[in-house]
Scaffold this active site. Structure first.
Site, mmCIF file in Angstrom:
data_model
loop_
_atom_site.group_PDB
_atom_site.id
_atom_site.type_symbol
_atom_site.label_atom_id
_atom_site.label_comp_id
_atom_site.label_asym_id
_atom_site.label_seq_id
_atom_site.Cartn_x
_atom_site.Cartn_y
_atom_site.Cartn_z
ATOM 1 N N SER A 312 58.607 37.380 59.406
ATOM 2 C CA SER A 312 59.921 36.861 59.779
ATOM 3 C C SER A 312 59.867 35.436 60.294
ATOM 4 C CB SER A 312 60.542 37.756 60.865
ATOM 5 O OG SER A 312 60.718 39.077 60.402
ATOM 6 N N HIS A 389 65.490 42.999 64.707
ATOM 7 C CA HIS A 389 64.396 43.931 64.443
ATOM 8 C C HIS A 389 64.064 44.793 65.659
ATOM 9 C CE1 HIS A 389 63.541 42.647 60.392
ATOM 10 N NE2 HIS A 389 63.492 41.388 60.768
#
Length: 465
Positions: A312, A389
């Site tokens: 990410s 997340h």
């Protein structure tokens, strides 16, 4: 018969039926029949909306809804803002009716009184949007309308009530139960593939050859959510790489000369790009559902997989580092010497081995603090990707030094990338810890970097993850 062909045929029959009654219905409602663009532009859209709300017939409603959306499509930016202001001012709840309904309910607290109160509380705007949704292409038009509202609403807080009503309806219309997940392959229709290229928001797809390299090899996957009312428009898509370990750089994932990993040899599924496609659906979350369903599907297709991780970006990290350099104390780092970050001002510092060596421990230690300890004024982690997340139950697994050395990666995060681990055994437990107390579940490797600023950190916390 093919289901799509049948649906299209029935839609055409319905359209012809509505066309037969449209002329009569519009005249009964006080409007000329649908004609030229100049005719559409001469009608007041707020009058059309009032007529739409006052009507009861389905055919006339569909015709008027189409007329409203046609009129809206011809409006300038200024006209749209004025229309939103009218919706905010004139299409809200009737306060007198609301007071009466509340007084009546307060006396008896019966079911009928509650029903009347709920009707009084709901703004007419919501029913207007429901009726507009009946028009052919109405759902897509309302998504586009909300995109305009988002862009204009920043300059006019009074429009927030209109946006709230649309978002309220979108949560129902785009409920997970209506979404269909499809795998995107090189055989997917070209118009959808073109949209994938255009909507990619994390790692730019440079053209058709680049797209092929992300879809066709056996160690690559792409999945998207679609809605029945937006058949060819993906709502969100995720790109997945199958690897033999947890990667630390996007350069390795996207390298043209990389070694292909056969699916049966893969141990890790890497979610390296998640892109929302419809700006008008901002705030309506699909990503958590998509990731969980992809994990289920890909686990079934590739049973050798043991790990599910992301690679990410850290889109706000560079900006936060500038705040640290300007005022370490305000950032919660009173003992930090901002001079340590001076090398970041050098052009192409990441190409200098000496600067890379000096900066590496500093950046990784600061990154650990940024993710685990730094907070917004509302007490949330600063990084928006982290909030997503961690809120889904992932663990902050690893900080990757110079994981993205593209111009964008250096500009937004000084090259930092992050792995979040989705351990299916602990997703719910991690989610509860984050949702209830804001706890960031992090690996010992991340906590080791944090020790530079938080020597009192207890490693026994969350040992299971």
């Amino acid at each position: 018969m093919n289901g799509i062909v049948l649906k299209d045929m029935l839609g055409r029959i319905a359209e012809r039926g509505r066309a037969l009654v449209e002329k009569r219905s519009l005249r009964l409602a006080g409007f000329a029949p649908r004609a030229s663009a100049s005719n559409v532009g001469s009608e007041r859209i707020d009058d059309l909306c009032r007529a739409l709300l006052s009507g009861r017939g389905e055919a006339s409603g569909v015709a008027l809804a189409g007329r409203v959306l046609d009129r809206y499509a011809t409006m300038s930016k200024q006209e749209k803002q004025e229309f939103f202001q009218v919706l905010a001012r004139d299409f809200g709840p009737d306060l007198e009716q609301l007071k009466k309904a509340w007084a009546a309910y307060e006396q008896d607290f019966d079911t009928g009184g509650l029903r009347a109160l709920l009707r009084a509380v709901e703004p007419p705007r919501q029913e207007l949007f429901r009726r507009l949704n009946l028009a052919p292409g109405g759902t897509g038009a309302l998504v586009s309308l909300r995109e305009d509202l988002v862009n204009l609403g920043d300059n006019d807080p009074a429009l927030s009530c209109v946006e709230d009503d649309l978002v309220h309806l979108f949560y129902s219309w785009f409920n997970r139960g209506f979404l269909v997940m499809q795998r995107i392959t090189w055989s997917t229709p070209a118009d959808i593939l073109e949209r994938i290229i255009r909507y990619e928001a994390v790692h730019t797809i440079k053209g058709w050859d680049d797209l092929r390299s992300r879809l066709q090899p056996p160690d690559r996957r792409c999945y998207a959510f679609f809605h029945p009312s937006l058949v060819d428009e993906p709502l969100i898509f995720v790109e997945v790489a199958l690897t033999s370990g947890i990667p630390g750089s996007i350069q390795d994932i996207l390298a043209e000369d990389r070694a292909i990993v056969l699916p049966e040899q893969a141990t890790t599924a890497v979610f390296y790009s998640i892109s929302n496609c419809q700006a008008g659906l901002k705030g309506v979350s699909f990503g958590n559902f998509l990731i969980k369903q992809v994990v289920q599907d890909i686990s079934r297709d590739v049973p050798s997989l043991k790990n599910f991780v992301t690679l990410s970006p850290a889109p706000g990290f560079a900006h936060w580092l500038k705040r640290v350099a300007a005022d370490p104390k305000a950032a919660g780092l009173a003992n930090f010497d901002p001079a340590a970050l001076t090398p970041l001002q050098e052009t192409d510092w990441h190409l200098d081995p000496a600067l890379r060596s000096a900066l590496r421990p500093i950046i990784l230690n600061l990154a650990a603090f940024y993710y685990v300890r730094a907070r917004t004024p509302r007490g949330k982690p600063i990084d928006p990707v982290a909030r997503f997340h961690l809120g889904n139950g992932a663990r902050l697994e690893r900080l990757n030094w110079l994981g993205d050395t593209s111009p964008k990666g250096l500009r937004e995060a000084e090259g930092l990338m992050v792995n979040y681990l989705y351990d299916l055994r602990f997703i719910e437990q991690n989610h509860e810890a984050f949702a209830n107390s804001g706890t960031v579940i992090a690996s010992d490797a991340v906590k080791t970097h944090l020790l530079a600023f938080a020597p009192d950190l207890v490693f026994s916390e969350n040992r299971h993850v």
